[in-house]
Design a protein around this motif. Structure first.
Motif, PDB file in Angstrom:
ATOM      1  N   LYS A  70      46.651  47.935  34.123  1.00 44.77           N
ATOM      2  CA  LYS A  70      45.295  48.816  33.771  1.00 44.77           C
ATOM      3  C   LYS A  70      44.470  47.789  33.265  1.00 44.77           C
ATOM      4  CE  LYS A  70      44.656  52.530  30.435  1.00 44.77           C
ATOM      5  NZ  LYS A  70      45.072  53.365  29.645  1.00 44.77           N
ATOM      6  N   MET A  71      43.174  48.061  33.525  1.00 40.65           N
ATOM      7  CA  MET A  71      42.264  47.185  33.071  1.00 40.65           C
ATOM      8  C   MET A  71      42.015  47.589  31.402  1.00 40.65           C
ATOM      9  SD  MET A  71      38.143  47.285  34.755  1.00 40.65           S
ATOM     10  CE  MET A  71      38.061  48.923  34.486  1.00 40.65           C
ATOM     11  N   SER A  72      41.852  46.277  30.943  1.00 39.28           N
ATOM     12  CA  SER A  72      41.664  45.946  29.502  1.00 39.28           C
ATOM     13  C   SER A  72      40.755  44.974  29.056  1.00 39.28           C
ATOM     14  CB  SER A  72      42.897  46.251  28.918  1.00 39.28           C
ATOM     15  OG  SER A  72      43.101  45.817  27.520  1.00 39.28           O
ATOM     16  N   LYS A  73      39.991  44.876  28.046  1.00 41.43           N
ATOM     17  CA  LYS A  73      39.276  43.878  27.399  1.00 41.43           C
ATOM     18  C   LYS A  73      40.244  42.761  26.944  1.00 41.43           C
ATOM     19  CE  LYS A  73      34.991  46.074  26.657  1.00 41.43           C
ATOM     20  NZ  LYS A  73      34.126  46.556  25.564  1.00 41.43           N
ATOM     21  N   SER A  74      41.485  43.270  26.391  1.00 37.96           N
ATOM     22  CA  SER A  74      42.280  42.460  25.821  1.00 37.96           C
ATOM     23  C   SER A  74      43.174  41.763  26.559  1.00 37.96           C
ATOM     24  CB  SER A  74      43.376  43.136  24.766  1.00 37.96           C
ATOM     25  OG  SER A  74      44.084  43.941  25.856  1.00 37.96           O
ATOM     26  N   LYS A  75      43.431  42.170  27.932  1.00 38.40           N
ATOM     27  CA  LYS A  75      43.990  41.323  29.114  1.00 38.40           C
ATOM     28  C   LYS A  75      42.984  40.587  29.766  1.00 38.40           C
ATOM     29  CE  LYS A  75      47.574  44.805  29.786  1.00 38.40           C
ATOM     30  NZ  LYS A  75      47.980  45.857  30.607  1.00 38.40           N
ATOM     31  N   GLY A  76      41.770  40.426  29.491  1.00 34.47           N
ATOM     32  CA  GLY A  76      40.773  39.761  30.164  1.00 34.47           C
ATOM     33  C   GLY A  76      40.366  40.315  31.615  1.00 34.47           C
ATOM     34  N   ASN A  77      40.830  41.235  32.008  1.00 34.50           N
ATOM     35  CA  ASN A  77      40.701  41.962  33.468  1.00 34.50           C
ATOM     36  C   ASN A  77      39.816  43.140  33.365  1.00 34.50           C
ATOM     37  OD1 ASN A  77      42.311  43.894  32.482  1.00 34.50           O
ATOM     38  ND2 ASN A  77      43.782  44.125  33.825  1.00 34.50           N
ATOM     39  N   PHE A  78      38.997  43.002  32.675  1.00 36.18           N
ATOM     40  CA  PHE A  78      37.890  44.184  32.281  1.00 36.18           C
ATOM     41  C   PHE A  78      36.465  43.750  33.129  1.00 36.18           C
ATOM     42  CE2 PHE A  78      34.523  46.749  30.239  1.00 36.18           C
ATOM     43  CZ  PHE A  78      35.089  47.946  30.155  1.00 36.18           C
ATOM     44  N   TYR A  79      35.886  44.498  34.093  1.00 41.03           N
ATOM     45  CA  TYR A  79      34.683  44.246  34.488  1.00 41.03           C
ATOM     46  C   TYR A  79      33.739  45.460  34.649  1.00 41.03           C
ATOM     47  CZ  TYR A  79      37.479  40.527  36.853  1.00 41.03           C
ATOM     48  OH  TYR A  79      38.308  39.354  36.972  1.00 41.03           O
ATOM     49  N   THR A  80      32.551  45.283  34.344  1.00 41.22           N
ATOM     50  CA  THR A  80      31.311  46.165  34.860  1.00 41.22           C
ATOM     51  C   THR A  80      30.800  45.575  36.006  1.00 41.22           C
ATOM     52  OG1 THR A  80      29.779  44.722  33.461  1.00 41.22           O
ATOM     53  CG2 THR A  80      31.138  46.335  32.230  1.00 41.22           C
ATOM     54  N   LEU A  81      29.840  46.311  36.513  1.00 41.87           N
ATOM     55  CA  LEU A  81      29.028  45.965  37.594  1.00 41.87           C
ATOM     56  C   LEU A  81      28.304  44.678  37.584  1.00 41.87           C
ATOM     57  CD1 LEU A  81      28.021  46.368  40.545  1.00 41.87           C
ATOM     58  CD2 LEU A  81      26.305  47.707  39.560  1.00 41.87           C
ATOM     59  N   ARG A  82      27.731  44.471  36.243  1.00 47.17           N
ATOM     60  CA  ARG A  82      27.123  43.268  36.148  1.00 47.17           C
ATOM     61  C   ARG A  82      27.802  42.119  35.852  1.00 47.17           C
ATOM     62  NH1 ARG A  82      24.719  47.750  34.409  1.00 47.17           N
ATOM     63  NH2 ARG A  82      22.459  47.954  34.170  1.00 47.17           N
ATOM     64  N   ASP A  83      29.168  42.221  35.521  1.00 45.42           N
ATOM     65  CA  ASP A  83      29.846  41.083  35.421  1.00 45.42           C
ATOM     66  C   ASP A  83      30.187  40.667  36.995  1.00 45.42           C
ATOM     67  OD1 ASP A  83      30.522  41.305  32.929  1.00 45.42           O
ATOM     68  OD2 ASP A  83      32.130  42.813  33.156  1.00 45.42           O
ATOM     69  N   LEU A  84      30.491  41.573  37.887  1.00 42.68           N
ATOM     70  CA  LEU A  84      30.656  40.892  39.090  1.00 42.68           C
ATOM     71  C   LEU A  84      29.159  40.407  39.763  1.00 42.68           C
ATOM     72  CD1 LEU A  84      32.674  44.046  40.455  1.00 42.68           C
ATOM     73  CD2 LEU A  84      33.387  41.868  39.623  1.00 42.68           C
TER      74      LEU A  84
END
Length: 490
Positions: free
Chosen positions: A274-288
């Motif tokens: 599951k996507m989570s900021k705490s796991k460091g796997n959270f992305y927005t379009l701008r991140d990509l």
């Protein structure tokens, strides 16, 4: 397929079965989708659900339907109010940049515009009217100036999400806009003002603001004045949001069907989690985009899975999508090299918007039919993409063997136009570049080797050379006279 409209079959959450889609009017199909809560950038899980709505829209349009479609903007809820208070600004000033960012994301990913984008703050009168109707039907009670929906007085509650309501405690209330899954309690319709600087509206219900669940029901009624044909959203909204939405709408208008077909998009995972900021796997379009991922690759990747299947996103898999997209674009580029396209391009583009498209070539017509059939079977994008790759293999084979007549070239271009009405990522302009002289010599040498292989009827070797050149971004085009031209693409 019928003469006028493509028959679609959707898995309706309400029944749990695949059903033939029959709107109230083929010329005015009413669709409502839950949109963003504008307090931050949308993450790629949100964006996947918005792209699902886009695929639904594009597919129905390709099938000949006329649409009347909406996606709401939630510009007031607990999070928005709390953040605006922290920053000392109005909710309008707080939500505007996030609303603008949402529409920018849609534009970047080539999402088609809808007919309506209602805002919650512009629909207060419709919300108050809905509470009044529910109150008259005995489904509302007041506590400390707030108004709640009485679940125990609505016997159909739980029929959409199939949640068990047998253990619920009557009169136990939820004031929060969002709460834990499977916890069944009466939900707030209208919240009484609690804080001095809290955004609120003055109505006969008192000074306060709507509960989140009330908003969509009211906006649907405000826009359409009736129920709708399709309602979409992420699977996380099924309960409690959509269950509450259906309860409110049927409670207020018990003699009307609220929604004919409910469609829910599954979760997006990142590397299986599951996507989570705490796991460091959270992305927005701008991140990509900041990682130099092209928008068309993001779009292709997020639409490639079936909407009812979990999509396991990863940065490494984006490269697979990039290569797949390049294969499609490279074949299109070979078609674009034929000069006959330029003189008839406007005429072809007009034909591609019709339904059904009048293909003459038997093989291309069958590819077209397979593509439409895949979409009609519950928007089966993996199967639709498979039919596209069948198509580009067939077209490349024809081009490699010099068997492409003018009519075939024109109809191949037309087929790419049809495909792109769903994909929304292909480029139909010729590209030119200046290359290093040594690289050009290598290209000519490989083309010469390919010509020898074809003369010896070693078509496998010829195809391998073409693929080798494609891997370097070199696209070949064979003429009827036996000549081979090439160009470099991005």
């Amino acid at each position: 397929m019928s003469d006028s409209y493509l028959d679609f079959y959707f898995t309706n959450t309400k029944s749990g079965t695949k059903e033939k889609f029959i709107p109230k009017s083929f010329e005015n199909v009413k669709i409502y989708s839950c949109g963003p809560t504008v307090y931050n950038f949308a993450h790629i899980g949100n964006i996947r659900s918005f792209l699902f709505v886009d695929i639904l829209r594009r597919s129905l349009l390709l099938g000949g339907y006329k649409l009347n479609q909406s996606m709401n903007i939630t510009d007031i809820d607990d999070k928005i109010i709390n953040e605006s208070i922290k920053k000392g600004i109005s909710i309008q000033d707080f939500t505007k940049p996030w609303t603008d960012a949402f529409f920018k994301d849609l534009e970047t990913l080539n999402v088609l515009k809808l007919e309506h984008y209602p805002k919650a703050t512009e629909s207060i009168e419709a919300m108050v009217d809905l509470v009044n109707r529910l109150d008259k039907n005995g489904l509302v009670y007041e506590k400390d100036g707030s108004y709640y929906f009485s679940i125990s007085n609505f016997k159909q509650y739980g029929s959409l999400s199939k949640i068990d309501v047998s253990g619920m405690k009557s009169g136990v209330r939820y004031d929060a806009d969002e709460y834990e899954k499977d916890d069944v309690r009466d939900f707030v319709l209208w919240k009484n003002k609690k804080e001095e600087n809290e955004t609120c509206f003055s109505t006969h219900l008192g000074e306060g603001r709507p509960g989140w669940h009330l908003e969509c029901s009211a906006m649907i009624r405000k826009i359409y004045g009736s129920g709708i044909d399709i309602h979409t959203g992420g699977i996380d909204l099924l309960f409690p949001h959509h269950e509450n939405e259906m309860a409110q709408s049927l409670g207020a208008y018990p003699n009307e069907e609220f929604v004919g077909t409910w469609l829910h998009c599954e979760h997006l995972l990142v590397d299986g989690e599951k996507m989570s900021k705490s796991k460091g796997n959270f992305y927005t379009l701008r991140d990509l985009l900041d990682q130099d991922v092209k928008p068309d690759v993001v779009r292709y990747h997020l639409i490639s899975a079936h909407y009812r299947s979990k999509l396991n996103f990863s940065i490494s898999k984006l490269n697979d999508s990039k290569q797949a997209l390049e294969r499609i674009q490279n074949t299109l580029n070979r078609i674009l090299d034929f000069s006959v396209i330029e003189s008839l391009i406007d005429q072809i583009n007009d034909v591609s918007q019709s339904y059904p498209v009048p293909f003459v070539n038997t093989d291309l017509k069958e590819l077209y039919s397979e593509f439409l059939k895949s979409l009609s079977e519950d928007l089966n994008m993996p199967k639709a993409l498979a039919s596209i790759f069948d198509g580009i293999r067939f077209i490349n084979q024809k081009l490699d063997m010099g068997e492409a007549e003018q009519k075939f070239i024109l109809e191949s271009y037309l087929l790419f136009q049809v495909w792109n009405q769903i994909l929304g990522v292909l480029r139909f302009e010729k590209e030119t570049q200046t290359l290093d002289a040594d690289f050009e010599r290598w290209i000519e040498e490989r083309i010469g080797s390919r010509k020898v292989a074809k003369a010896n009827k070693n078509y496998t070797e010829a195809d391998n050379i073409r693929k080798e050149l494609e891997a370097e971004g070199i696209i070949l085009a064979d003429t009827k006279e036996g000549k081979t031209t090439w160009k470099k693409v991005q």
